[in-house]
Scaffold this motif. Structure first.
Motif, PDB file in Angstrom:
ATOM      1  N   LEU A  55      25.109  13.798  -1.014  1.00 13.60           N
ATOM      2  CA  LEU A  55      24.571  12.593   0.001  1.00 13.60           C
ATOM      3  C   LEU A  55      25.352  12.190   1.270  1.00 13.60           C
ATOM      4  N   LEU A  56      26.781  11.944   0.791  1.00 16.54           N
ATOM      5  CA  LEU A  56      27.654  11.360   1.765  1.00 16.54           C
ATOM      6  C   LEU A  56      28.061  12.638   2.738  1.00 16.54           C
ATOM      7  N   VAL A  57      27.971  13.830   2.191  1.00 17.07           N
ATOM      8  CA  VAL A  57      28.614  15.095   3.085  1.00 17.07           C
ATOM      9  C   VAL A  57      27.391  14.934   4.013  1.00 17.07           C
ATOM     10  N   ALA A  58      26.047  15.162   3.660  1.00 18.32           N
ATOM     11  CA  ALA A  58      24.759  15.353   4.309  1.00 18.32           C
ATOM     12  C   ALA A  58      24.797  14.244   5.454  1.00 18.32           C
ATOM     13  N   CYS A  59      25.044  13.050   5.129  1.00 21.14           N
ATOM     14  CA  CYS A  59      25.101  11.984   6.107  1.00 21.14           C
ATOM     15  C   CYS A  59      26.019  12.177   7.164  1.00 21.14           C
ATOM     16  N   ILE A  60      27.273  12.731   7.011  1.00 28.28           N
ATOM     17  CA  ILE A  60      28.193  13.005   7.851  1.00 28.28           C
ATOM     18  C   ILE A  60      27.978  13.930   8.660  1.00 28.28           C
ATOM     19  N   ALA A  61      27.305  15.124   7.945  1.00 29.76           N
ATOM     20  CA  ALA A  61      26.964  16.320   8.858  1.00 29.76           C
ATOM     21  C   ALA A  61      25.771  16.051  10.004  1.00 29.76           C
ATOM     22  N   HIS A  63      25.188  13.143  11.288  1.00 29.38           N
ATOM     23  CA  HIS A  63      25.746  12.446  12.258  1.00 29.38           C
ATOM     24  C   HIS A  63      26.388  13.348  13.225  1.00 29.38           C
ATOM     25  N   LEU A  64      27.375  14.053  12.776  1.00 26.32           N
ATOM     26  CA  LEU A  64      28.078  15.172  13.886  1.00 26.32           C
ATOM     27  C   LEU A  64      26.961  15.942  14.560  1.00 26.32           C
ATOM     28  N   ARG A  68      25.465  16.099  18.950  1.00 29.42           N
ATOM     29  CA  ARG A  68      26.092  17.129  19.754  1.00 29.42           C
ATOM     30  C   ARG A  68      25.485  17.027  21.125  1.00 29.42           C
ATOM     31  N   GLY A  69      24.239  16.449  21.641  1.00 29.53           N
ATOM     32  CA  GLY A  69      23.894  16.310  22.719  1.00 29.53           C
ATOM     33  C   GLY A  69      24.414  15.347  23.860  1.00 29.53           C
ATOM     34  N   HIS A  70      25.108  14.461  23.253  1.00 32.52           N
ATOM     35  CA  HIS A  70      25.810  13.530  24.030  1.00 32.52           C
ATOM     36  C   HIS A  70      26.637  13.948  25.039  1.00 32.52           C
TER      37      HIS A  70
END
Length: 84
Positions: A55-61, A63-64, A68-70
């Motif tokens: 779950l933590l890895v999925a949230c971080i991924a 977010h990253l 990307r579009g910013h």
């Protein structure tokens, strides 16, 4: 005549918050708090079947990948349109 004293000379760009003294202190406190939180809850994080880690890895991924579009859009347009 010196160029620095002209009234029409552009002002230097403002320093971003994260580069200021307050931003650096905030980053340090958040890092220390995160480390202490991880240390105190290490039994919960590293036990079980890995659902929490996934779950933590999925949230971080997410977010990253969502940010990307910013990159490259620095024109001040928020992209939400004018709703006045």
């Amino acid at each position: 005549m010196e160029q620095d004293n002209l009234p029409n000379s552009p002002a230097p760009p403002p320093t971003p918050f994260w580069r200021s003294r307050g931003g650096t202190v905030l980053i340090a406190f958040l890092a220390i708090g995160g480390l202490l939180l991880g240390y105190e809850h290490r039994a919960h994080i590293f036990s079980g079947d890995g659902v929490l880690i996934a779950l933590l890895v999925a949230c971080i991924a997410m977010h990253l990948f969502m940010h990307r579009g910013h990159h490259g859009r620095n024109n001040g347009d928020s992209g939400r349109g004018d709703r006045s």
